[in-house]
Design a protein around this motif. Structure first.
Motif, PDB file in Angstrom:
ATOM      1  N   SER A  34      13.924  22.505   3.537  1.00 34.16           N
ATOM      2  CA  SER A  34      14.464  22.061   4.829  1.00 34.16           C
ATOM      3  C   SER A  34      15.057  20.669   4.655  1.00 34.16           C
ATOM      4  N   LEU A  35      16.301  20.505   5.045  1.00 27.29           N
ATOM      5  CA  LEU A  35      17.002  19.243   4.826  1.00 27.29           C
ATOM      6  C   LEU A  35      16.467  18.123   5.715  1.00 27.29           C
ATOM      7  N   PHE A  36      16.292  16.956   5.115  1.00 27.16           N
ATOM      8  CA  PHE A  36      15.902  15.771   5.866  1.00 27.16           C
ATOM      9  C   PHE A  36      17.114  15.261   6.654  1.00 27.16           C
ATOM     10  N   PRO A  37      16.887  14.579   7.768  1.00 28.75           N
ATOM     11  CA  PRO A  37      18.010  13.973   8.509  1.00 28.75           C
ATOM     12  C   PRO A  37      18.734  12.963   7.628  1.00 28.75           C
ATOM     13  N   ARG A  38      20.026  12.838   7.828  1.00 26.51           N
ATOM     14  CA  ARG A  38      20.819  11.919   7.028  1.00 26.51           C
ATOM     15  C   ARG A  38      20.804  10.523   7.639  1.00 26.51           C
ATOM     16  N   ASP A  91      18.274  17.014 -10.336  1.00 26.16           N
ATOM     17  CA  ASP A  91      19.275  16.775  -9.301  1.00 26.16           C
ATOM     18  C   ASP A  91      19.144  17.775  -8.157  1.00 26.16           C
ATOM     19  N   ILE A  92      18.797  19.016  -8.490  1.00 22.84           N
ATOM     20  CA  ILE A  92      18.571  20.014  -7.444  1.00 22.84           C
ATOM     21  C   ILE A  92      17.338  19.645  -6.627  1.00 22.84           C
ATOM     22  N   PHE A  93      16.242  19.335  -7.315  1.00 22.83           N
ATOM     23  CA  PHE A  93      14.984  19.050  -6.625  1.00 22.83           C
ATOM     24  C   PHE A  93      15.043  17.749  -5.821  1.00 22.83           C
ATOM     25  N   SER A  94      15.788  16.766  -6.309  1.00 22.84           N
ATOM     26  CA  SER A  94      15.833  15.463  -5.633  1.00 22.84           C
ATOM     27  C   SER A  94      16.966  15.369  -4.621  1.00 22.84           C
ATOM     28  N   TYR A  95      17.811  16.391  -4.555  1.00 26.77           N
ATOM     29  CA  TYR A  95      18.992  16.309  -3.691  1.00 26.77           C
ATOM     30  C   TYR A  95      18.634  16.013  -2.239  1.00 26.77           C
ATOM     31  N   ASN A  96      17.599  16.655  -1.724  1.00 25.15           N
ATOM     32  CA  ASN A  96      17.260  16.489  -0.313  1.00 25.15           C
ATOM     33  C   ASN A  96      16.967  15.028   0.020  1.00 25.15           C
ATOM     34  N   VAL A  97      16.152  14.387  -0.813  1.00 23.32           N
ATOM     35  CA  VAL A  97      15.826  12.983  -0.591  1.00 23.32           C
ATOM     36  C   VAL A  97      17.074  12.121  -0.726  1.00 23.32           C
ATOM     37  N   ARG A 120       7.301  13.238  -4.820  1.00 26.39           N
ATOM     38  CA  ARG A 120       8.555  12.495  -4.893  1.00 26.39           C
ATOM     39  C   ARG A 120       9.725  13.258  -4.272  1.00 26.39           C
ATOM     40  N   TYR A 121       9.714  14.585  -4.361  1.00 29.71           N
ATOM     41  CA  TYR A 121      10.861  15.372  -3.911  1.00 29.71           C
ATOM     42  C   TYR A 121      10.587  16.206  -2.661  1.00 29.71           C
ATOM     43  N   PHE A 122       9.392  16.772  -2.566  1.00 33.21           N
ATOM     44  CA  PHE A 122       9.087  17.657  -1.440  1.00 33.21           C
ATOM     45  C   PHE A 122       7.896  17.174  -0.618  1.00 33.21           C
ATOM     46  N   GLN A 123       7.577  15.880  -0.765  1.00 39.37           N
ATOM     47  CA  GLN A 123       6.448  15.274  -0.058  1.00 39.37           C
ATOM     48  C   GLN A 123       5.184  16.100  -0.329  1.00 39.37           C
ATOM     49  N   LYS A 124       4.511  16.576   0.700  1.00 42.01           N
ATOM     50  CA  LYS A 124       3.281  17.345   0.483  1.00 42.01           C
ATOM     51  C   LYS A 124       3.518  18.856   0.551  1.00 42.01           C
ATOM     52  N   SER A 125       4.781  19.254   0.564  1.00 38.62           N
ATOM     53  CA  SER A 125       5.106  20.682   0.720  1.00 38.62           C
ATOM     54  C   SER A 125       5.497  21.346  -0.598  1.00 38.62           C
ATOM     55  N   GLY A 126       5.210  20.700  -1.725  1.00 39.77           N
ATOM     56  CA  GLY A 126       5.643  21.215  -3.012  1.00 39.77           C
ATOM     57  C   GLY A 126       5.197  22.625  -3.313  1.00 39.77           C
ATOM     58  N   GLN A 179       0.834  -1.205   0.000  1.00 36.10           N
ATOM     59  CA  GLN A 179       0.000   0.000   0.000  1.00 36.10           C
ATOM     60  C   GLN A 179       0.867   1.253   0.000  1.00 36.10           C
ATOM     61  N   LYS A 180       1.996   1.179   0.698  1.00 34.26           N
ATOM     62  CA  LYS A 180       2.916   2.315   0.740  1.00 34.26           C
ATOM     63  C   LYS A 180       3.460   2.618  -0.647  1.00 34.26           C
ATOM     64  N   SER A 181       3.818   1.572  -1.394  1.00 37.33           N
ATOM     65  CA  SER A 181       4.346   1.756  -2.749  1.00 37.33           C
ATOM     66  C   SER A 181       3.278   2.305  -3.678  1.00 37.33           C
ATOM     67  N   ARG A 182       2.057   1.813  -3.541  1.00 39.57           N
ATOM     68  CA  ARG A 182       0.962   2.318  -4.383  1.00 39.57           C
ATOM     69  C   ARG A 182       0.670   3.782  -4.071  1.00 39.57           C
ATOM     70  N   LYS A 183       0.727   4.130  -2.827  1.00 38.42           N
ATOM     71  CA  LYS A 183       0.502   5.528  -2.438  1.00 38.42           C
ATOM     72  C   LYS A 183       1.575   6.424  -3.055  1.00 38.42           C
ATOM     73  N   ALA A 184       2.815   5.936  -3.055  1.00 40.39           N
ATOM     74  CA  ALA A 184       3.918   6.702  -3.648  1.00 40.39           C
ATOM     75  C   ALA A 184       3.698   6.897  -5.137  1.00 40.39           C
ATOM     76  N   ILE A 185       3.155   5.871  -5.809  1.00 37.00           N
ATOM     77  CA  ILE A 185       2.897   5.982  -7.248  1.00 37.00           C
ATOM     78  C   ILE A 185       1.784   6.983  -7.516  1.00 37.00           C
ATOM     79  N   HIS A 186       0.759   6.982  -6.681  1.00 31.28           N
ATOM     80  CA  HIS A 186      -0.304   7.995  -6.825  1.00 31.28           C
ATOM     81  C   HIS A 186       0.287   9.401  -6.632  1.00 31.28           C
ATOM     82  N   GLY A 187       1.148   9.552  -5.639  1.00 32.15           N
ATOM     83  CA  GLY A 187       1.757  10.850  -5.373  1.00 32.15           C
ATOM     84  C   GLY A 187       2.771  11.271  -6.416  1.00 32.15           C
ATOM     85  N   LEU A 188       3.307  10.290  -7.154  1.00 33.52           N
ATOM     86  CA  LEU A 188       4.288  10.576  -8.197  1.00 33.52           C
ATOM     87  C   LEU A 188       3.712  11.474  -9.280  1.00 33.52           C
TER      88      LEU A 188
END
Length: 361
Positions: free
Chosen positions: A330-334, A227-233, A314-320, A49-58
């Motif tokens: 805001s940087l995600f924890p490493r 690469d800029i947009f996906s860098y945080n993830v 995919r890149y900014f979750q729900k904060s796009g 379900q998590k993967s399907r949710k990610a595809i919907h959000g993609l």
């Protein structure tokens, strides 16, 4: 008394959308094609379900519909299927070693070369043959050949990327740029511009230096901005196959300086595209019309990908939308596996106040 500089917690995105004046359009068939393509992707899968949710959000269907705004429904549906498929391959390759990428490449390329004869129990065999057999009836020979060739380039580059990842290698910038033009998957998408618009452009025209340069400039913008947009993830996962990481490592820059550096290259790629567009030769009225449509398709990809990057989760979750407005990330924890990069001492001295000053300067 010692002073310990804290690591940065935020960075400011370059304003690429303002630098791009191409018109954003949406295909009128986007809702139907998007829904049907997701059902196609989910058919016979074992996704959580998590993967399907990610595809919907993609929102791959939205990206496709903005990048192929004039395609008829059958063509748009094939392009949507390929886009979902390409992201699926990207996710698979992220978790694959070099042996795994070779195995995937073998299934996909054999399925493309022999869509009516080759069989493998792998689900990718069915998926590849399914969309490609729907593409073949209206795709020109040149389009089909370019599609397969560039898919081969994609897998060759992904294989090199897997080796680098396994060894913990951060490539130099020149090597990275060359490799990234193929790992991006943009080149097969350029072949789909021909297919989606029912174009049959002669090989000698497609191979002309100006047409090649236009495709490369579009590829660079889509890829480097990604690469800029996906860098945080990616930095949170310790993935160094990203232009920001490469620039930080090679130039010993902090995050913000590296983002600014790559952002400037992105703007230059848009300028390069526009400059080349002004110098397109003439091959006669029929070919010139098809070339104009093809180049317009590259422009659709540039503007469509920029806007989609803030709509997808995919890149900014729900904060796009908020990130699109403020350009503050805001940087995600490493993760623990994060490989230490070459930061300057000044990196941690950027406060939110200085970030705001930078943004408005």
């Amino acid at each position: 008394m010692s002073i310990i500089a804290a690591l940065p917690t935020k960075f400011i995105l370059p304003d690429l959308i303002s630098h791009c004046d191409f018109k954003l359009r949406m295909n009128r068939h986007h809702k139907q094609a998007t829904a049907e393509s997701k059902r196609w992707l989910f058919r016979g899968d074992n996704l959580s379900q998590k993967s399907r949710k990610a595809i919907h959000g993609l929102k791959a269907g939205q990206l496709t519909s903005m990048c192929y705004p004039d395609a008829g429904f059958p063509q748009l549906r094939v392009c949507c299927d390929f886009m979902n498929y390409l992201f699926h391959l990207d996710n698979l390759s992220d978790d694959m070693d070099k042996a795994g990428t070779k195995s995937i490449a073998n299934v996909v390329l054999n399925s493309l070369h022999h869509p009516y004869d080759y069989y493998s129990p792998a689900r990718l065999n069915r998926m590849t043959k399914d969309f490609y057999k729907r593409m073949l009836p209206t795709a020109s020979r040149g389009t089909s050949r370019r599609f397969i060739e560039t898919m081969d380039f994609f897998f060759q580059a992904v294989h090199v990327q897997a080796i680098d990842r396994a060894k913990g290698v951060v490539p130099d910038l020149e090597s990275y740029i060359s490799l990234r033009r193929d790992t991006s998957g943009c080149k097969p998408c350029w072949a789909l511009i021909e297919y989606a618009n029912n174009l049959d452009i002669p090989d000698e025209v497609m191979e002309h230096p100006i047409i090649q340069s236009l495709g490369e400039a579009a590829n660079d913008l889509v890829t480097w901005s990604n690469d800029i947009f996906s860098y945080n993830v990616e930095q949170s996962k310790g993935d160094t196959h990203n232009m920001i990481s490469v620039v930080m490592h090679e130039e010993c820059l902090d995050i913000q300086c590296a983002v600014d550096f790559v952002g400037e290259l992105c703007k230059q790629s848009i300028d390069r595209f526009n400059e080349n567009r002004r110098h397109i030769p003439s091959w006669g009225s029929k070919i010139d019309k098809d070339v104009a449509i093809y180049v317009g398709g590259l422009a659709d990809w540039i503007v469509g990908s920029l806007h989609w990057s803030f709509d997808t989760t995919r890149y900014f979750q729900k904060s796009g939308r908020e990130v699109k407005r403020t350009r503050v990330v805001s940087l995600f924890p490493r993760s623990k596996s994060f490989s230490k990069q070459c930061f300057s001492a000044a990196a941690g001295q950027l406060s939110l106040h200085s970030l705001e000053d930078r943004k408005h300067s």
